[in-house]
Design an enzyme around this catalytic site. Structure first.
Site, short mmCIF file in Angstrom:
data_model
loop_
_atom_site.label_atom_id
_atom_site.label_comp_id
_atom_site.label_asym_id
_atom_site.label_seq_id
_atom_site.Cartn_x
_atom_site.Cartn_y
_atom_site.Cartn_z
N CYS A 23 -1.88 6.06 8.97
CA CYS A 23 -2.19 4.77 8.35
C CYS A 23 -3.28 5.03 7.31
CB CYS A 23 -2.63 3.75 9.40
SG CYS A 23 -4.06 4.28 10.39
N ARG B 69 0.84 -1.20 0.00
CA ARG B 69 0.00 0.00 0.00
C ARG B 69 0.88 1.25 0.00
NH1 ARG B 69 -4.71 -0.14 4.38
NH2 ARG B 69 -5.43 1.62 3.10
#
Length: 286
Positions: A239, A181
């Site tokens: 995050c 990611r």
């Protein structure tokens, strides 16, 4: 520890505290990003006396441009905590289904709200059950608490501050998502892949186990130092939506960095503005 107590409590110590005349308040914050709601798990069995508090609706604000798990409205948070029986200055213990994510965000939220005597049950509900401790299916009706929410007791970052931290020579912004990611190879949730330019990648699996347990403080310090968290360098974390990064902030507290800041909106807030730059690849990409 930033004027508060040790942020973790083990099963045996919590069990002894619950036998006292005035035990800590217990908040069950079990949660899943997808799948059945945590309340179902709570109703099937929980620590005796625990009250269920929903992460999405009680501990966070409504999703939107601010991210998928933005800061809660202080008045709404105060009402939810009082309904759960949280009293001013009285100890609180939070726990989840074992990975420690929701419990860490609950710990962070109460600390941010000015309630310092809050700890996380290390290992969560599975650790409690594995130790042979009693469970209950009775949902208590606690007396209303009198906690006062006073936001600002832990540092937060907005998008501009996160960008500045990521590119400053005397600071480091940690992206604690999985490496694919971060590199921009996949993005299963948000509409844009990549990372904040200048952010360093330290996946959560590098500093906490799948059972939600943290290694010793010296091990944590080594792992954070490997990505630049050294000396007096300022540090922040993000995050996808500010849940996993709250666990990173807890790990940083354990490593001796109670000044660590949380970019609450995280990637879900960053990409809400298409004018913000996006980096990809394995390096910070300044």
């Amino acid at each position: 520890m930033s004027g508060t107590q040790e942020p973790l409590v083990e099963v045996d110590r919590l069990a002894a505290e619950l036998d006292r005349a005035d035990p800590p308040a217990l908040l069950d914050v079990r949660w899943r990003l997808t799948g059945p709601p945590g309340r179902d798990d709570y109703l099937a069995g929980h620590l005796p006396g625990a009250v269920f508090v929903d992460l999405d609706t009680a501990l966070c604000g409504p999703p939107g441009a601010g991210g998928r798990h933005p800061l809660p409205d202080p008045a709404a948070l105060q009402a939810a905590l009082r309904a759960a029986g949280v009293r001013a200055g009285h100890p609180v213990v939070v726990y989840d289904g074992g990975d420690g994510l929701a419990a860490a965000r609950a710990w962070w939220t109460l600390r941010w709200a000015g309630h310092r005597p809050v700890r996380l049950l290390h290992g969560g509900y599975p650790a409690w059950v594995a130790a042979g401790q009693p469970v209950s299916t009775v949902a208590p009706a606690p007396a209303s608490g009198d906690v006062e929410v006073r936001p600002g007791d832990l540092p937060v970052l907005d998008a501009g501050q996160a960008a500045a931290l990521a590119t400053a020579d005397d600071a480091v912004l940690l992206d604690v998502r999985a490496a694919p990611r971060y590199r921009g190879e996949v993005e299963p949730i948000d509409p844009v892949a990549g990372h904040v330019p200048g952010a360093a990648n330290l996946p959560a699996t590098e500093y906490v186990g799948p059972d939600g347990r943290f290694p010793a403080a010296d091990v944590l310090r080594e792992r954070f130092a490997a990505v630049g968290v050294t000396g007096a360098r300022s540090v922040g974390a993000y995050c996808g939506s500010g849940v996993t990064a709250a666990q990173a902030v807890l790990a940083l507290h354990l490593a001796g960095r109670p000044d660590a800041a949380l970019y609450v909106g995280s990637w879900s807030n960053w990409v809400a503005d298409p004018t913000r730059p996006v980096a990809s690849g394995p390096t910070p990409g300044r």
